[in-house]
Motif scaffolding. Structure first.
Motif, PDB file in Angstrom:
ATOM      1  N   THR A   1     -18.086  20.742   6.972  1.00  0.00           N
ATOM      2  CA  THR A   1     -18.618  20.327   8.262  1.00  0.00           C
ATOM      3  C   THR A   1     -18.125  21.259   9.353  1.00  0.00           C
ATOM      4  OG1 THR A   1     -18.648  18.565   9.926  1.00  0.00           O
ATOM      5  CG2 THR A   1     -16.698  18.705   8.549  1.00  0.00           C
ATOM      6  N   ASP A   2     -19.011  21.549  10.305  1.00  0.00           N
ATOM      7  CA  ASP A   2     -18.638  22.412  11.424  1.00  0.00           C
ATOM      8  C   ASP A   2     -18.507  21.605  12.708  1.00  0.00           C
ATOM      9  OD1 ASP A   2     -21.229  21.796  12.056  1.00  0.00           O
ATOM     10  OD2 ASP A   2     -22.009  23.828  11.886  1.00  0.00           O
ATOM     11  N   ALA A   3     -18.162  20.337  12.571  1.00  0.00           N
ATOM     12  CA  ALA A   3     -18.086  19.447  13.732  1.00  0.00           C
ATOM     13  C   ALA A   3     -16.916  19.766  14.651  1.00  0.00           C
ATOM     14  CB  ALA A   3     -17.993  17.988  13.275  1.00  0.00           C
ATOM     15  N   GLY A   4     -16.042  20.676  14.235  1.00  0.00           N
ATOM     16  CA  GLY A   4     -14.857  20.973  15.027  1.00  0.00           C
ATOM     17  C   GLY A   4     -15.105  21.786  16.281  1.00  0.00           C
ATOM     18  N   GLY A   5     -16.290  22.324  16.471  1.00  0.00           N
ATOM     19  CA  GLY A   5     -16.551  23.088  17.684  1.00  0.00           C
ATOM     20  C   GLY A   5     -17.546  24.194  17.437  1.00  0.00           C
ATOM     21  N   PRO A   6     -18.142  24.751  18.482  1.00  0.00           N
ATOM     22  CA  PRO A   6     -19.177  25.777  18.333  1.00  0.00           C
ATOM     23  C   PRO A   6     -18.694  27.070  17.709  1.00  0.00           C
ATOM     24  CG  PRO A   6     -18.556  25.503  20.651  1.00  0.00           C
ATOM     25  CD  PRO A   6     -17.939  24.362  19.897  1.00  0.00           C
ATOM     26  N   MET A   7     -17.405  27.384  17.807  1.00  0.00           N
ATOM     27  CA  MET A   7     -16.944  28.660  17.270  1.00  0.00           C
ATOM     28  C   MET A   7     -17.127  28.736  15.755  1.00  0.00           C
ATOM     29  SD  MET A   7     -12.776  28.570  17.520  1.00  0.00           S
ATOM     30  CE  MET A   7     -11.742  27.447  16.583  1.00  0.00           C
ATOM     31  N   TYR A   8     -17.100  27.590  15.070  1.00  0.00           N
ATOM     32  CA  TYR A   8     -17.319  27.591  13.623  1.00  0.00           C
ATOM     33  C   TYR A   8     -18.779  27.878  13.301  1.00  0.00           C
ATOM     34  CZ  TYR A   8     -12.683  25.559  13.580  1.00  0.00           C
ATOM     35  OH  TYR A   8     -11.335  25.348  13.776  1.00  0.00           O
ATOM     36  N   ARG A   9     -19.672  27.256  14.023  1.00  0.00           N
ATOM     37  CA  ARG A   9     -21.101  27.517  13.809  1.00  0.00           C
ATOM     38  C   ARG A   9     -21.446  28.962  14.139  1.00  0.00           C
ATOM     39  NH1 ARG A   9     -20.807  22.347  15.760  1.00  0.00           N
ATOM     40  NH2 ARG A   9     -21.066  22.930  17.950  1.00  0.00           N
ATOM     41  N   GLU A  10     -20.843  29.497  15.176  1.00  0.00           N
ATOM     42  CA  GLU A  10     -21.111  30.886  15.564  1.00  0.00           C
ATOM     43  C   GLU A  10     -20.624  31.863  14.491  1.00  0.00           C
ATOM     44  OE1 GLU A  10     -19.139  31.102  19.300  1.00  0.00           O
ATOM     45  OE2 GLU A  10     -20.642  29.863  20.337  1.00  0.00           O
ATOM     46  N   ALA A  11     -19.607  31.466  13.754  1.00  0.00           N
ATOM     47  CA  ALA A  11     -19.068  32.318  12.687  1.00  0.00           C
ATOM     48  C   ALA A  11     -19.670  31.981  11.322  1.00  0.00           C
ATOM     49  CB  ALA A  11     -17.548  32.170  12.624  1.00  0.00           C
ATOM     50  N   ASP A  12     -20.655  31.077  11.295  1.00  0.00           N
ATOM     51  CA  ASP A  12     -21.248  30.599  10.039  1.00  0.00           C
ATOM     52  C   ASP A  12     -20.158  30.070   9.114  1.00  0.00           C
ATOM     53  OD1 ASP A  12     -23.195  29.952   8.160  1.00  0.00           O
ATOM     54  OD2 ASP A  12     -23.113  31.927   7.205  1.00  0.00           O
ATOM     55  N   ASP A  13     -19.248  29.319   9.690  1.00  0.00           N
ATOM     56  CA  ASP A  13     -18.113  28.776   8.944  1.00  0.00           C
ATOM     57  C   ASP A  13     -18.038  27.272   9.185  1.00  0.00           C
ATOM     58  OD1 ASP A  13     -15.886  28.758   7.309  1.00  0.00           O
ATOM     59  OD2 ASP A  13     -14.542  29.700   8.764  1.00  0.00           O
ATOM     60  N   VAL A  14     -17.100  26.626   8.525  1.00  0.00           N
ATOM     61  CA  VAL A  14     -16.853  25.199   8.728  1.00  0.00           C
ATOM     62  C   VAL A  14     -15.384  24.996   9.054  1.00  0.00           C
ATOM     63  CG1 VAL A  14     -18.737  24.434   7.244  1.00  0.00           C
ATOM     64  CG2 VAL A  14     -16.485  24.867   6.243  1.00  0.00           C
ATOM     65  N   ASP A  15     -15.073  23.892   9.713  1.00  0.00           N
ATOM     66  CA  ASP A  15     -13.669  23.628  10.041  1.00  0.00           C
ATOM     67  C   ASP A  15     -13.005  22.715   9.023  1.00  0.00           C
ATOM     68  OD1 ASP A  15     -13.320  20.660  11.563  1.00  0.00           O
ATOM     69  OD2 ASP A  15     -15.345  21.457  11.459  1.00  0.00           O
ATOM     70  N   THR A  16     -13.824  22.008   8.248  1.00  0.00           N
ATOM     71  CA  THR A  16     -13.318  21.135   7.190  1.00  0.00           C
ATOM     72  C   THR A  16     -14.177  21.330   5.954  1.00  0.00           C
ATOM     73  OG1 THR A  16     -12.562  19.513   8.816  1.00  0.00           O
ATOM     74  CG2 THR A  16     -12.759  18.764   6.545  1.00  0.00           C
ATOM     75  N   ALA A  17     -13.540  21.500   4.799  1.00  0.00           N
ATOM     76  CA  ALA A  17     -14.279  21.812   3.574  1.00  0.00           C
ATOM     77  C   ALA A  17     -13.749  21.009   2.398  1.00  0.00           C
ATOM     78  CB  ALA A  17     -14.175  23.306   3.267  1.00  0.00           C
ATOM     79  N   ALA A  18     -14.624  20.772   1.434  1.00  0.00           N
ATOM     80  CA  ALA A  18     -14.246  20.083   0.205  1.00  0.00           C
ATOM     81  C   ALA A  18     -15.009  20.696  -0.959  1.00  0.00           C
ATOM     82  CB  ALA A  18     -14.543  18.598   0.301  1.00  0.00           C
ATOM     83  N   ALA A  19     -14.341  20.776  -2.100  1.00  0.00           N
ATOM     84  CA  ALA A  19     -14.984  21.321  -3.295  1.00  0.00           C
ATOM     85  C   ALA A  19     -14.527  20.532  -4.513  1.00  0.00           C
ATOM     86  CB  ALA A  19     -14.635  22.796  -3.476  1.00  0.00           C
ATOM     87  N   VAL A  20     -15.465  20.285  -5.412  1.00  0.00           N
ATOM     88  CA  VAL A  20     -15.158  19.710  -6.719  1.00  0.00           C
ATOM     89  C   VAL A  20     -15.259  20.840  -7.733  1.00  0.00           C
ATOM     90  CG1 VAL A  20     -15.814  18.050  -8.486  1.00  0.00           C
ATOM     91  CG2 VAL A  20     -16.039  17.447  -6.077  1.00  0.00           C
ATOM     92  N   LEU A  21     -14.188  21.063  -8.470  1.00  0.00           N
ATOM     93  CA  LEU A  21     -14.125  22.138  -9.452  1.00  0.00           C
ATOM     94  C   LEU A  21     -14.044  21.535 -10.855  1.00  0.00           C
ATOM     95  CD1 LEU A  21     -11.230  24.163  -7.748  1.00  0.00           C
ATOM     96  CD2 LEU A  21     -13.664  24.230  -7.163  1.00  0.00           C
ATOM     97  N   THR A  22     -14.873  22.027 -11.748  1.00  0.00           N
ATOM     98  CA  THR A  22     -14.792  21.623 -13.151  1.00  0.00           C
ATOM     99  C   THR A  22     -14.102  22.732 -13.926  1.00  0.00           C
ATOM    100  OG1 THR A  22     -16.837  20.352 -12.976  1.00  0.00           O
ATOM    101  CG2 THR A  22     -16.080  20.904 -15.179  1.00  0.00           C
ATOM    102  N   LEU A  23     -13.008  22.400 -14.610  1.00  0.00           N
ATOM    103  CA  LEU A  23     -12.275  23.392 -15.381  1.00  0.00           C
ATOM    104  C   LEU A  23     -12.832  23.482 -16.796  1.00  0.00           C
ATOM    105  CD1 LEU A  23      -8.601  22.693 -14.222  1.00  0.00           C
ATOM    106  CD2 LEU A  23     -10.492  23.812 -13.016  1.00  0.00           C
ATOM    107  N   ASP A  24     -12.453  24.537 -17.494  1.00  0.00           N
ATOM    108  CA  ASP A  24     -13.078  24.809 -18.787  1.00  0.00           C
ATOM    109  C   ASP A  24     -12.695  23.823 -19.883  1.00  0.00           C
ATOM    110  OD1 ASP A  24     -10.464  25.642 -19.251  1.00  0.00           O
ATOM    111  OD2 ASP A  24     -10.972  27.763 -19.492  1.00  0.00           O
ATOM    112  N   ASP A  25     -11.711  22.958 -19.622  1.00  0.00           N
ATOM    113  CA  ASP A  25     -11.365  21.927 -20.601  1.00  0.00           C
ATOM    114  C   ASP A  25     -11.846  20.546 -20.149  1.00  0.00           C
ATOM    115  OD1 ASP A  25      -9.645  21.503 -18.501  1.00  0.00           O
ATOM    116  OD2 ASP A  25      -7.850  21.236 -19.750  1.00  0.00           O
ATOM    117  N   GLY A  26     -12.637  20.503 -19.085  1.00  0.00           N
ATOM    118  CA  GLY A  26     -13.156  19.236 -18.594  1.00  0.00           C
ATOM    119  C   GLY A  26     -12.333  18.594 -17.497  1.00  0.00           C
ATOM    120  N   THR A  27     -11.156  19.139 -17.204  1.00  0.00           N
ATOM    121  CA  THR A  27     -10.346  18.605 -16.113  1.00  0.00           C
ATOM    122  C   THR A  27     -11.116  18.756 -14.798  1.00  0.00           C
ATOM    123  OG1 THR A  27      -8.281  19.209 -17.218  1.00  0.00           O
ATOM    124  CG2 THR A  27      -8.163  18.839 -14.853  1.00  0.00           C
TER     125      THR A  27
END
Length: 336
Positions: free
Chosen positions: A193-219
């Motif tokens: 989300t780039d809700a933290g301010g216009p500078m993130y949108r201007e940089a095509d970035d986000v101020d808060t991020a989340a990722a789900v990663l699947t590892l090669d053993d299923g973890t």
């Protein structure tokens, strides 16, 4: 041993100070695009300032430490490789994946050393977690939760140069996920989300991020980051197995308050930034580099390790933009 240090900013100053007092480092040559800054640092440490990068190579050094601006990393790594010099470089290798692969090709062709600055590999908490996971005492590892929360956002001038929150910030958590578990990430799904301010949108970035990663053993692993965490600088990792769970970064300075009646009290002096939180780790990684240059140990984090963490970040950025899961097989630079 004579070491050339390129870049006298905040992290460069820390590394120069650490190296200057190392018993196996005889002298430093320090340079920076801001010549006054280089001279000030060199004078304070009793070392030599050079007017530019060329002098680092002409005057003769045994190794190079690169703490310059990100955009200069790839070129400097290549130049050091062609000069036959071992290099320590703060992440990233280059501003993009193509530049990273090109710099690594130069290092591989020259057969020189490139140690990357992923300091968390030298943090006692992460190292202990790695040992615990590898020992099997957690049983089957099923969940990893990693997070990085900066107390205050970077400047609006830095954001467009940072590469984005996945490459600049969460790349450390991606490296730790691989290093601690010993597994590879095979797929990611990321959002932000780039809700933290216009500078993130201007940089095509986000101020808060989340990722789900699947590892090669299923973890399954989650990695989250934010640029603004008023409570303090918060970096943690939890590893949950069928037999036990352990946590990295949970101590009396963790900036978190329990709402439980019998919970632990809030931190009296919470961490404020990465240099404070990881100071011992930063010193240890430079001490390790000196040992590598002296031929006393193997490289603890070569450029190809950094590449794999970057590939995860690249996959997350693609996932955020495309709003879909991304396989790591889609990203160039996989292990052959």
């Amino acid at each position: 041993m004579r070491i050339g240090l390129i870049g006298a900013g905040r992290i460069g100053t820390f590394h120069a100070t650490s190296l200057s007092r190392h018993r196996d480092v005889g002298s430093l040559i320090i340079t920076d695009v801001d010549r006054d800054r280089a001279h000030t640092l060199a004078d304070r440490l009793g070392e030599t300032a050079a007017p530019g990068v060329n002098e680092i190579f002409v005057w003769g050094v045994d190794a190079v430490v690169i703490t310059a601006a990100t955009a200069a990393h790839g070129e400097l790594i290549g130049r050091a490789a062609r000069s036959g010099l071992p290099v320590f470089c703060e992440k990233p290798i280059a501003v993009d994946l193509l530049g990273t692969l090109e710099a690594l090709a130069e290092v591989d062709a020259a057969g020189t050393v490139l140690q990357m600055g992923f300091q968390r590999r030298f943090d006692e908490g992460y190292a202990t977690a790695r040992e615990v996971v590898r020992s099997g005492s957690l049983g089957r590892l099923h969940t990893v939760r990693a997070m990085t929360a900066d107390q205050a956002p970077p400047s609006s001038l830095y954001l467009p140069l940072s590469g984005g929150i996945y490459r600049d910030c969460l790349v450390h958590d991606f490296d730790m996920t691989r290093w601690v578990t010993g597994r590879e990430v095979v797929e990611v799904y990321a959002t932000g989300t780039d809700a933290g301010g216009p500078m993130y949108r201007e940089a095509d970035d986000v101020d808060t991020a989340a990722a789900v990663l699947t590892l090669d053993d299923g973890t399954l692993a989650t990695a989250t980051a934010t640029r603004t965490n008023g409570a303090g600088y918060d970096v943690r990792m939890e590893l949950a197995g069928e037999l036990d769970t352990v946590a990295v970064g949970l101590d009396d300075r963790t900036p978190i308050t329990s709402t439980e009646p019998e919970g632990p009290p809030p931190a009296i002096k919470p961490w404020t930034g990465f240099l404070e939180r990881f100071a011992p780790a930063y010193e240890a990684e430079l001490a390790a580099f000196v040992q590598v240059v002296r031929g006393e140990r193997a490289n603890p984090c070569d450029g190809h390790e950094a590449l794999q963490a970057l590939r995860i970040a690249e996959a997350c950025e693609l996932s955020r933009h495309k709003r879909r899961p991304v396989s790591l097989a889609e990203i160039a630079g996989a292990h052959e």
